[in-house]
Structure formats: C-alpha cells, structure tokens
Write a protein that holds these residues in place. Structure first.
Motif, PDB file in Angstrom:
ATOM      1  N   VAL A 263      -0.926 -10.921  -8.230  1.00 40.13           N
ATOM      2  CA  VAL A 263      -0.969 -10.227  -6.944  1.00 40.13           C
ATOM      3  C   VAL A 263      -2.031  -9.137  -7.028  1.00 40.13           C
ATOM      4  CG1 VAL A 263       0.313  -8.816  -5.275  1.00 40.13           C
ATOM      5  CG2 VAL A 263       1.477 -10.680  -6.478  1.00 40.13           C
ATOM      6  N   THR A 288       6.220  -7.244  -8.703  1.00 45.78           N
ATOM      7  CA  THR A 288       5.049  -6.679  -8.035  1.00 45.78           C
ATOM      8  C   THR A 288       5.380  -5.360  -7.333  1.00 45.78           C
ATOM      9  OG1 THR A 288       3.314  -7.032  -6.405  1.00 45.78           O
ATOM     10  CG2 THR A 288       5.411  -8.107  -5.945  1.00 45.78           C
ATOM     11  N   SER A 289       4.426  -4.441  -7.373  1.00 46.70           N
ATOM     12  CA  SER A 289       4.635  -3.151  -6.707  1.00 46.70           C
ATOM     13  C   SER A 289       4.739  -3.343  -5.197  1.00 46.70           C
ATOM     14  CB  SER A 289       3.480  -2.203  -7.035  1.00 46.70           C
ATOM     15  OG  SER A 289       2.269  -2.710  -6.528  1.00 46.70           O
ATOM     16  N   GLY A 363       5.520   5.006  -7.582  1.00 41.73           N
ATOM     17  CA  GLY A 363       6.868   4.425  -7.503  1.00 41.73           C
ATOM     18  C   GLY A 363       7.485   4.257  -8.875  1.00 41.73           C
ATOM     19  N   ALA A 391      -0.451   4.329  -4.759  1.00 37.85           N
ATOM     20  CA  ALA A 391       0.591   4.425  -3.743  1.00 37.85           C
ATOM     21  C   ALA A 391       0.643   3.119  -2.968  1.00 37.85           C
ATOM     22  CB  ALA A 391       0.283   5.573  -2.792  1.00 37.85           C
TER      23      ALA A 391
HETATM   24  N1  SAH Z   1      -0.865  -6.499  -9.588  1.00 34.58           N
HETATM   25  C1  SAH Z   1      -0.309  -5.263  -9.044  1.00 34.58           C
HETATM   26  C2  SAH Z   1      -1.202  -4.658  -7.991  1.00 34.58           C
HETATM   27  C3  SAH Z   1      -2.522  -4.179  -8.503  1.00 34.58           C
HETATM   28  S1  SAH Z   1      -3.458  -3.350  -7.300  1.00 34.58           S
HETATM   29  C4  SAH Z   1       1.094  -5.543  -8.532  1.00 34.58           C
HETATM   30  O1  SAH Z   1       1.512  -6.696  -8.390  1.00 34.58           O
HETATM   31  O2  SAH Z   1       1.797  -4.553  -8.303  1.00 34.58           O
HETATM   32  C5  SAH Z   1      -3.093  -1.667  -7.657  1.00 34.58           C
HETATM   33  C6  SAH Z   1      -2.255  -1.068  -6.569  1.00 34.58           C
HETATM   34  O3  SAH Z   1      -0.896  -1.371  -6.790  1.00 34.58           O
HETATM   35  C7  SAH Z   1      -2.283   0.433  -6.501  1.00 34.58           C
HETATM   36  O4  SAH Z   1      -3.432   0.892  -5.824  1.00 34.58           O
HETATM   37  C8  SAH Z   1      -1.043   0.702  -5.694  1.00 34.58           C
HETATM   38  O5  SAH Z   1      -1.259   0.404  -4.338  1.00 34.58           O
HETATM   39  C9  SAH Z   1      -0.106  -0.345  -6.239  1.00 34.58           C
HETATM   40  N2  SAH Z   1       0.802   0.182  -7.300  1.00 34.58           N
HETATM   41  C10 SAH Z   1       1.011  -0.379  -8.496  1.00 34.58           C
HETATM   42  N3  SAH Z   1       1.960   0.305  -9.171  1.00 34.58           N
HETATM   43  C11 SAH Z   1       2.358   1.291  -8.360  1.00 34.58           C
HETATM   44  C12 SAH Z   1       3.323   2.317  -8.468  1.00 34.58           C
HETATM   45  N4  SAH Z   1       4.077   2.461  -9.555  1.00 34.58           N
HETATM   46  N5  SAH Z   1       3.493   3.160  -7.428  1.00 34.58           N
HETATM   47  C13 SAH Z   1       2.759   3.019  -6.310  1.00 34.58           C
HETATM   48  N6  SAH Z   1       1.830   2.065  -6.156  1.00 34.58           N
HETATM   49  C14 SAH Z   1       1.634   1.207  -7.167  1.00 34.58           C
END
Ligand code: SAH
Length: 406
Positions: A263, A288-289, A363, A391
């Motif tokens: 993702v 995934t976030s 998060g 975020a």
């Molecule tokens: N492969 C990751 C996404 C990568 S892109 C997934 O599946 O989650 C990176 C983005 O993920 C960040 O800019 C933010 O938007 C989000 N992200 C990842 N971890 C996060 C967290 N702990 N809190 C908030 N946003 C997060």
C-alpha cells in the motif's frame, strides 16, 4: 520422579505407507488427522465412528478404508507399517499391542501412555526461511508436561525469542518484505517476528516499528533507509540494490516497512528487483496505516448507515473523481503538505465544505494527536495546530464517530 523408560525419538516418513488404526472415537480422530497430514494410508477397524473421524474419511476417501467391525486378530495388521489402537477397551488395546509386538510392528496404545511401545510426542512445526523445523517433545508419557514445553519452544521460535541467525552459504540468501504495521510493536504480524528472528540484515524505513528494531541482537546489521518528506536519503534504486547485494552475499534480509508493503509502499518494485536477480522473496502483509490509524482515533472507515466504501489516495497525487457524498470515506496518506489543495479540490468536485475531516498524527505512538475540522476549515486548523507528517487524513461522515480528540 521422572521415569527412565527408554525413549528414542525417530522421524517417520509415512507417505503412502499403511497405518492400521483401531477404534473410531475422538482420540482416533485426532491421530487420524495427524496420519493423514503426514500422507499415510489408513485402514480403520471399528464398529462405529465419531463425527470427526467421519469428516476425515469424507475429506480423504482415497486414503482411508473403514472396516466396520471389531478387531479380528493379527491378520488385521497385514501390510501395516505402524499400528494405533484407541478402542476404548483396554483389553482390546492390549491384545492389539501384543499382536503387533508378535509381528515386530510398532504399536501406539493410546490407553497405555506409559507402557506403550511407541508414542507420538507433542509436536509443532515452524516454517523458517531456512526450512521447516519440527519440534517434538516427549515427557515420559506426561501429556501436560510435554505440551507445555512444546508450547514454550513454539512461542520462542515464533516470537523471535530464539535466535536462528547462522552462517548461510552464499547461494542461500533471501529477502522478506515485511509489513511492520503502523508503528506499534504489537501490530507486527507473527510471521514478521519469525522472519526477524532469522534475519542477518534488517533494512528499515522511517515508519517501521522502531521498538522491534531496537530489540534486535547487536549481531544484526540495521540499514536505515528512512525517508522523510521532501528528503530522500536513499533513493529507491539504491534500496533495491542493497536488498539484492545483501542477499547475494548469503544474508537473510528483512526489509521492514511501515504499514503494508503493497500500500503506497513500493513493495512491488522491491519484489520485482529481487526476482530479477533470482533471489527468493517472501512478502508478509502488514496492518496498513490507511485503515489502522483512523481506527486508533476511533474512526471506522465504514459504518452501517454512515459509509459503505472508502478510497485510499496518496496526497502527492491528483485526487481522482470520487462519489461526492460524505458517505464515501476518503483516506489520504502523505497528505499533510498538500492538505489545502486537496480540501479545495474536493469542494470544487462537489463535496460539502461542512464535510468532516480528521487528521491523525503519529497513530499508535505515545504522541498520537487527532485534529478535527471540516473541508472548509481544516487547512487553517492544521496550520494553527502545527500538524506534521506522518499523519492520516480522513474525510467523510465517519469522522463523527471519532473518540474525543485530544
Ligand atoms: N505502506 C504504508 C504507507 C506508506 S506511505 C502503509 O500501508 O501504512 C507513508 C504514509 O503513511 C505517511 O505519510 C502517513 O500518511 C501514513 N502513516 C504511516 N504510519 C503512520 C502513523 N503511525 N501515523 C500516521 N500516519 C502514518
């Protein structure tokens, strides 16, 4: 005191070999499953069978033959390599055992756990990148002790508590693209922990779970290729090359990524780069976030009567045309710097400027913070609050379900 009965563990290959099984109750059911999983042929002798045995026979009609009657004497052992008896009648079981001994056949007598000539240890199988490990524990016929010890070893293997790193031949390097989840240690999958326990090299992102990384033994080499927004210390081509080079040196390489590798995570590119060099790659999904970070703020992406579907978009891209209603949830990753443009374009496309928006920073980390607004005011609110990456931005009516924002 423990008993001193001789107990030599032996590994049997039962593939295509006949096991003579007596009795049709639940004990037989459990063992029948084991024998069938091992590829055995089974001849079952019993006047009746329980449901589990019945189901297994239906599942494997070509490998189980049922003779619906009582034990009829030593000819019932013809052609068998192994015998299992659990008829529920200790006299019948000991007759079967004695007849088997007379034919120099190993017999597992389920009603006589200490006297039986053969027994099946408590077992577990764990698949490691270097092959499947079978653990077998025998505790002098004490099933509680043996399963407890088995479970302990199993946990140590799966949790990474048992260090499996070792010198590998140059030709047996591997790469695993492991989704690390949104940053909380507990949200890394069990398979992720298993692979980390075998890795020589761990290539980490900025958003990978740092707690897990910090607890790796010192012998593990950590390569930090973390990207911060607008600043790419290690270009993707170089990351791909590192994975290939390390695996070609014979190392076990875990590429630990934030969230899910597939993702908005370039997992596909990394997999193709490894495969192009003939390197075995395993891809381990992650939490995934996009879905989990909103959940950390109490926001479900769908909710009966509120939203039925959601779209995940990178804030770096033009937002595609979406259903305009706020019952379709939009999730923006990497969306902080482009927030104002995104909000404006959603309103221009027909979303109401009252549509609720939440921004969840960091998060699952101790410093998690939630900011709530509407499409009309979120950019100003975020500016005022100093909202920063990483975020997740959520747009839609589901935002109303958020926990009290801090
Ligand atoms: N492969 C990751 C996404 C990568 S892109 C997934 O599946 O989650 C990176 C983005 O993920 C960040 O800019 C933010 O938007 C989000 N992200 C990842 N971890 C996060 C967290 N702990 N809190 C908030 N946003 C997060």
């Amino acid at each position: 005191m423990g008993d001193l009965k001789a107990a030599l563990p032996v590994v049997l290959d039962l593939t295509g070999r006949l096991v003579a099984v007596f009795g049709g109750g639940p004990v037989t059911g459990r063992r029948l499953r084991t024998f069938l999983d091992e590829g055995a042929l089974v001849r079952l002798v019993s006047p009746w069978i329980c449901e589990e045995v019945h189901d297994l026979m239906v599942e494997h009609p070509e490998r189980v033959t049922w003779l619906q009657r009582d034990y009829a004497g030593p000819t019932d052992l013809d052609e068998a390599w192994l015998v299992h008896t659990a008829t529920g009648d200790p006299d019948v079981d000991s007759t079967v055992s004695a007849d088997a001994a007379g034919r120099r056949l190993w017999c597992i007598d389920a009603t006589d756990s200490r006297g039986t000539a053969a027994s099946i240890p408590a077992r577990t199988q764990v698949s490691t990148p270097d092959g499947t490990v079978t653990v077998a524990v025998h505790a002098g016929g004490d099933p509680v002790l043996s399963t407890t010890v088995r479970d302990g070893i199993d946990l140590a293997l799966r949790s990474g508590g048992l260090d499996l790193r070792r010198h590998r031949p140059r030709t047996s390097g591997w790469v695993a693209l492991v989704g690390g989840g949104p940053g909380a240690d507990g949200l890394l999958t069990a398979r992720g922990h298993e692979l980390l326990a075998s890795a020589d090299v761990v290539v980490v992102d900025r958003l990978a779970p740092r707690g897990v990384v910090s607890r790796l033994p010192e012998s593990v080499r950590i390569i930090d290729v973390g990207k911060t927004p607008g600043h790419h210390p290690v270009p993707q081509d170089r990351i791909n090359a590192i994975l290939v080079e390390e695996a070609e040196r014979g190392h076990g390489v875990v590429r630990l990524k934030g969230g899910d590798p597939y993702v908005l995570g370039r997992g596909g590119e990394e997999r193709l780069a490894c495969e192009a060099h003939g390197i075995p790659v395993e891809v381990v999904p992650g939490v995934t976030s996009a879905v989990s970070v909103p959940a950390a703020a109490g926001i479900p992406l769908t909710h009966r009567g509120v939203a039925k579907a959601f779209t995940v978009v990178s804030g770096h891209e033009q937002i595609p045309t979406l259903p305009p209603g706020s019952d379709h949830t939009l999730v923006l990753l990497m969306g902080v710097s482009t927030l104002r443009d995104s909000a404006n374009s959603l309103v221009a496309e027909g979303r109401s400027s009252d549509c609720p928006v939440a921004i969840i920073e960091r998060g699952f980390l101790p410093t998690q913070r939630v900011t709530i607004g509407t499409l009309g005011d979120i950019a100003d609110v975020a500016l005022f609050r100093g909202v920063e990456s990483p975020a997740v931005v959520v747009v839609g009516d589901v935002v109303r379900l958020a926990h009290d924002p801090r």
